[in-house]
Design a protein around this motif. Structure first.
Motif, PDB file in Angstrom:
ATOM      1  N   PHE B 166      21.250  44.038 -74.517  1.00 10.43           N
ATOM      2  CA  PHE B 166      19.838  44.412 -74.401  1.00 10.43           C
ATOM      3  C   PHE B 166      19.052  43.933 -75.617  1.00 10.43           C
ATOM      4  O   PHE B 166      18.622  44.731 -76.440  1.00 10.43           O
ATOM      5  N   PRO B 167      18.873  42.628 -75.780  1.00  5.09           N
ATOM      6  CA  PRO B 167      18.120  42.126 -76.927  1.00  5.09           C
ATOM      7  C   PRO B 167      16.669  42.614 -76.868  1.00  5.09           C
ATOM      8  O   PRO B 167      16.104  42.753 -75.785  1.00  5.09           O
ATOM      9  N   ILE B 168      16.103  42.889 -78.035  1.00  4.73           N
ATOM     10  CA  ILE B 168      14.701  43.318 -78.086  1.00  4.73           C
ATOM     11  C   ILE B 168      13.821  42.070 -78.094  1.00  4.73           C
ATOM     12  O   ILE B 168      13.976  41.181 -78.934  1.00  4.73           O
ATOM     13  N   LYS B 169      12.911  41.995 -77.117  1.00  3.83           N
ATOM     14  CA  LYS B 169      12.070  40.812 -76.964  1.00  3.83           C
ATOM     15  C   LYS B 169      10.641  41.057 -77.425  1.00  3.83           C
ATOM     16  O   LYS B 169       9.872  40.120 -77.590  1.00  3.83           O
ATOM     17  N   GLY B 170      10.255  42.323 -77.513  1.00 10.61           N
ATOM     18  CA  GLY B 170       8.889  42.653 -77.883  1.00 10.61           C
ATOM     19  C   GLY B 170       8.647  44.117 -77.629  1.00 10.61           C
ATOM     20  O   GLY B 170       9.598  44.890 -77.445  1.00 10.61           O
ATOM     21  N   GLY B 171       7.374  44.494 -77.599  1.00  8.45           N
ATOM     22  CA  GLY B 171       7.065  45.898 -77.354  1.00  8.45           C
ATOM     23  C   GLY B 171       5.623  46.074 -76.941  1.00  8.45           C
ATOM     24  O   GLY B 171       4.765  45.221 -77.209  1.00  8.45           O
ATOM     25  N   LEU B 172       5.364  47.173 -76.240  1.00  7.47           N
ATOM     26  CA  LEU B 172       3.993  47.546 -75.903  1.00  7.47           C
ATOM     27  C   LEU B 172       3.670  48.792 -76.707  1.00  7.47           C
ATOM     28  O   LEU B 172       4.343  49.818 -76.563  1.00  7.47           O
ATOM     29  N   ALA B 173       2.667  48.700 -77.561  1.00  5.52           N
ATOM     30  CA  ALA B 173       2.345  49.825 -78.434  1.00  5.52           C
ATOM     31  C   ALA B 173       1.038  50.464 -78.023  1.00  5.52           C
ATOM     32  O   ALA B 173       0.108  49.786 -77.574  1.00  5.52           O
ATOM     33  N   GLN B 174       0.996  51.770 -78.123  1.00  6.16           N
ATOM     34  CA  GLN B 174      -0.277  52.487 -78.029  1.00  6.16           C
ATOM     35  C   GLN B 174      -0.434  53.265 -79.330  1.00  6.16           C
ATOM     36  O   GLN B 174       0.247  54.268 -79.557  1.00  6.16           O
ATOM     37  N   ARG B 175      -1.319  52.760 -80.198  1.00  3.13           N
ATOM     38  CA  ARG B 175      -1.439  53.334 -81.546  1.00  3.13           C
ATOM     39  C   ARG B 175      -2.027  54.732 -81.530  1.00  3.13           C
ATOM     40  O   ARG B 175      -1.820  55.491 -82.463  1.00  3.13           O
ATOM     41  N   ARG B 176      -2.814  55.058 -80.487  1.00  2.00           N
ATOM     42  CA  ARG B 176      -3.428  56.386 -80.446  1.00  2.00           C
ATOM     43  C   ARG B 176      -2.479  57.445 -79.909  1.00  2.00           C
ATOM     44  O   ARG B 176      -2.792  58.629 -79.933  1.00  2.00           O
ATOM     45  N   GLY B 177      -1.337  57.041 -79.375  1.00  2.00           N
ATOM     46  CA  GLY B 177      -0.354  58.017 -78.938  1.00  2.00           C
ATOM     47  C   GLY B 177       0.266  58.696 -80.148  1.00  2.00           C
ATOM     48  O   GLY B 177       0.002  58.333 -81.288  1.00  2.00           O
ATOM     49  N   GLY B 178       1.128  59.669 -79.902  1.00  2.00           N
ATOM     50  CA  GLY B 178       1.767  60.331 -81.037  1.00  2.00           C
ATOM     51  C   GLY B 178       2.424  61.626 -80.633  1.00  2.00           C
ATOM     52  O   GLY B 178       2.953  61.734 -79.517  1.00  2.00           O
ATOM     53  N   THR B 179       2.405  62.588 -81.535  1.00  2.00           N
ATOM     54  CA  THR B 179       3.041  63.874 -81.279  1.00  2.00           C
ATOM     55  C   THR B 179       2.086  65.009 -81.656  1.00  2.00           C
ATOM     56  O   THR B 179       1.159  64.827 -82.432  1.00  2.00           O
ATOM     57  N   VAL B 180       2.353  66.171 -81.084  1.00  4.22           N
ATOM     58  CA  VAL B 180       1.551  67.370 -81.331  1.00  4.22           C
ATOM     59  C   VAL B 180       2.523  68.531 -81.512  1.00  4.22           C
ATOM     60  O   VAL B 180       3.578  68.566 -80.873  1.00  4.22           O
ATOM     61  N   ARG B 181       2.151  69.458 -82.376  1.00  4.27           N
ATOM     62  CA  ARG B 181       2.968  70.677 -82.536  1.00  4.27           C
ATOM     63  C   ARG B 181       2.816  71.523 -81.272  1.00  4.27           C
ATOM     64  O   ARG B 181       1.795  72.162 -81.066  1.00  4.27           O
ATOM     65  N   HIS B 182       3.858  71.518 -80.417  1.00  9.18           N
ATOM     66  CA  HIS B 182       3.688  72.047 -79.052  1.00  9.18           C
ATOM     67  C   HIS B 182       3.347  73.533 -78.988  1.00  9.18           C
ATOM     68  O   HIS B 182       2.489  73.945 -78.226  1.00  9.18           O
ATOM     69  N   ASP B 183       4.022  74.365 -79.791  1.00  6.89           N
ATOM     70  CA  ASP B 183       3.736  75.807 -79.728  1.00  6.89           C
ATOM     71  C   ASP B 183       2.295  76.093 -80.127  1.00  6.89           C
ATOM     72  O   ASP B 183       1.640  76.964 -79.559  1.00  6.89           O
ATOM     73  N   ALA B 184       1.821  75.320 -81.118  1.00  6.21           N
ATOM     74  CA  ALA B 184       0.452  75.546 -81.596  1.00  6.21           C
ATOM     75  C   ALA B 184      -0.566  75.256 -80.505  1.00  6.21           C
ATOM     76  O   ALA B 184      -1.671  75.809 -80.520  1.00  6.21           O
ATOM     77  N   VAL B 185      -0.207  74.407 -79.552  1.00  4.40           N
ATOM     78  CA  VAL B 185      -1.111  74.123 -78.440  1.00  4.40           C
ATOM     79  C   VAL B 185      -1.301  75.385 -77.597  1.00  4.40           C
ATOM     80  O   VAL B 185      -2.422  75.789 -77.273  1.00  4.40           O
ATOM     81  N   ALA B 186      -0.172  76.038 -77.276  1.00  4.40           N
ATOM     82  CA  ALA B 186      -0.261  77.274 -76.494  1.00  4.40           C
ATOM     83  C   ALA B 186      -1.019  78.340 -77.283  1.00  4.40           C
ATOM     84  O   ALA B 186      -1.916  79.008 -76.749  1.00  4.40           O
ATOM     85  N   TRP B 187      -0.677  78.475 -78.556  1.00  2.35           N
ATOM     86  CA  TRP B 187      -1.318  79.534 -79.351  1.00  2.35           C
ATOM     87  C   TRP B 187      -2.803  79.247 -79.559  1.00  2.35           C
ATOM     88  O   TRP B 187      -3.632  80.156 -79.505  1.00  2.35           O
ATOM     89  N   GLY B 188      -3.130  77.993 -79.810  1.00  6.11           N
ATOM     90  CA  GLY B 188      -4.535  77.631 -80.031  1.00  6.11           C
ATOM     91  C   GLY B 188      -5.380  77.884 -78.791  1.00  6.11           C
ATOM     92  O   GLY B 188      -6.478  78.438 -78.872  1.00  6.11           O
ATOM     93  N   TYR B 189      -4.871  77.460 -77.622  1.00  7.93           N
ATOM     94  CA  TYR B 189      -5.606  77.710 -76.382  1.00  7.93           C
ATOM     95  C   TYR B 189      -5.711  79.213 -76.106  1.00  7.93           C
ATOM     96  O   TYR B 189      -6.745  79.705 -75.652  1.00  7.93           O
ATOM     97  N   ALA B 190      -4.617  79.946 -76.366  1.00  4.80           N
ATOM     98  CA  ALA B 190      -4.631  81.388 -76.108  1.00  4.80           C
ATOM     99  C   ALA B 190      -5.678  82.063 -76.983  1.00  4.80           C
ATOM    100  O   ALA B 190      -6.476  82.880 -76.513  1.00  4.80           O
TER     101      ALA B 190
END
Lengths: 95, 416
Positions: B166-190
């Protein structure tokens, strides 16, 4: 999970491919008046129970037979395994 | 109470005596305008947008356990909008835009980190497909960037570039993607929903619906009957179980998906990486653990735990692209239950029962959709018509042939 194959004995579930609810054996009659609605229901709608479920497993890395496995979706415990062929013939399917 | 840097300093100097609970613990009233079943990310987000954006009053969120104890607390925290199809991409791009403004909207630190997501390409055909997807994303206002091999070597030097299979030939990047602190999402909305008058009622399991003459009048719960003009169900993972109480069958199977966290490491991963030749994705949490996952176990399950063959498969995927992962010890692994729909896309629609609305079928992409799901479900509940980005998420699309099948797998839920 270990599936107790009726012919081959206990086998690792990783040897199998999973298809889903065993009601897929009971294909509706394509000549019926309600065939369109019947096939939409057959192809897309599921009971999806939390508990005992009859399901189809294909022994791809083994004897390539189809099995009807009765398994609890809450505990993964398998209570019954039959050849799908026998189940299908019992309800009147020709193959 | 508004949170701010000033408030933190003031409390630090005065012995932290001024903090109050982030939400109330009210007794259920006998009747609400809108009852939302499910105090997870989607249910709480729906309540927040109903109260704040759509100006609805008398809203309750019913949760059988504690809020945020379901899939919003069990996912791999990735947010992105790298979809291909017209039915999906505008919706997920709206979601990413809502993520970008979420912390200001909620006055809550959800640790949103746009560290980028990069999908690896391993063959010429895959490059064509990914470039097409990138173009579709850009047509819908999202960002996408094709990375050639040299760029990937510079940004991710630790990947296995010499893999013969499985040689790596390239990639598709989305720079605006990422991660979020998941529990804080529930707590913040609550917290935000509560501050707008929403009753969040925990330890309140819905045991049945009261339906008369094709109209839903309310719900039976473990804390008594609660009447409601409208009932919205947002319990993905348990949709089959809940809707069976209204005698509904769904185009959904419940499956178990496992996720894994390694011991904490110094920063080694700049962003989210996905393997294009197998199914493996990995990111590094702010605590340092490598958070990763792969395929479903593949059989119907409500057990919230998986089996070893998939553990092996996921770890093989990790070793194939990132051999250094073999030196990290696994700290935790767990399973969550996914609503796997028949085309891999969600359903947000009215049911055939008057006053009963459904939000589910998120497969394993529900977390990134949380803000948009809340927004469009609130729109549906408030206005009785779908939001413009969610018009494709209908119940009857399976009957009419308008499936939204990103992976082209057909009606085989465990393959989506």
């Amino acid at each position: 999970m270990i599936i107790n194959h009726p012919l081959l004995g206990p086998r690792d579930s990783a040897e199998f491919v999973y298809l889903g609810d065993a009601s897929l054996i009971e294909r509706p009659d394509p000549a019926a008046e309600t065939a369109l609605a019947d096939f939409v229901d057959y192809a897309y709608m599921r009971e999806n129970p939390a508990g005992s479920l009859r399901e189809l497993w294909f022994h791809e890395a083994g004897d390539r037979s189809w099995l009807v496995v009765t398994r609890n979706t809450m505990t993964h415990e398998i209570s019954d395994v039959q050849m799908a062929r026998d189940v299908a013939r019992k309800i009147g399917c020709s193959k | 109470m508004r949170y701010s840097g000033f408030k933190v300093i003031k409390e630090a100097l005065t012995g932290h005596k001024g903090w109050t609970p982030a939400w109330r613990d009210p007794e259920p009233q006998s009747h609400y305008d809108i009852v939302i079943i499910g105090g997870g990310g989607h249910g709480l987000a729906t309540a927040h947008y109903l109260a704040k954006v759509y100006g609805e009053k008398k809203i309750a969120v019913l949760e059988k356990g504690w809020i945020g104890g379901g899939n919003v607390g069990r996912n791999t925290t990735i947010v992105r909008s790298n979809y291909l199809l017209d039915g999906n991409e505008p919706f997920y791009e709206m979601s990413l835009k809502l993520w970008e403004g979420l912390e200001q909207d909620l006055n809550y630190n959800a640790m949103i980190s746009q560290r980028g997501i990069m999908n690896l390409i391993h063959s010429d055909a895959q490059r064509d497909a990914f470039v097409r997807r990138g173009n579709a994303m850009m047509l819908n206002g999202a960002d996408a960037e094709y990375l050639d091999l040299d760029q990937i070597k510079k940004e991710y030097p630790f990947l296995n570039f010499d893999d013969a299979r499985f040689p790596i030939k390239g990639g598709l990047a989305q720079r605006r993607g990422g991660t979020v602190r998941h529990d804080a999402v529930a707590w913040g909305y609550a917290r935000s929903a509560d501050s707008h008058g929403v009753d969040i009622i925990q330890n309140c399991e819905v045991t049945g619906f009261r339906i008369e003459n094709g109209k839903c009048l309310g719900v039976e719960t473990s804390r008594g009957y609660i009447g409601a003009s409208k009932v919205g169900c947002a319990v993905a993972g348990s949709s089959g179980r809940l809707m069976a109480k209204a005698n509904m069958r769904l185009p959904i199977e419940s499956h178990v998906l496992q996720a894994f966290v390694s011991e904490g490491l110094k920063p080694v991963l700049p962003g989210v990486i996905t393997f294009g030749a197998g199914h493996f994705y990995v990111s590094q949490s702010d605590k340092g653990g490598l958070v990763f996952g792969g395929d479903l176990d593949g059989y119907n399950s409500y057990a919230q735990r998986g089996n070893l063959p998939v553990v092996e498969d996921v770890c093989e995927g990790g070793m194939a692209i990132m051999p250094m992962i073999g030196r990290a010890r696994l700290l935790r692994m767990w399973g969550g239950i996914m609503d796997m729909s028949m085309d891999g896309s969600p359903i947000i629609d009215q049911t055939h029962i008057d006053g009963l609305y459904f939000n589910g079928g998120w497969c394993y992409g529900g977390f990134k959709a949380t803000p948009a799901s809340g927004m469009v479900f609130a729109h549906l509940l408030a206005k009785d018509e779908p939001h413009e980005t969610a018009t494709a998420y209908r119940f009857d699309r399976f009957k009419t042939g308008h499936m939204i099948d990103e992976k082209g797998m057909g009606n085989q839920p465990n393959l989506h």
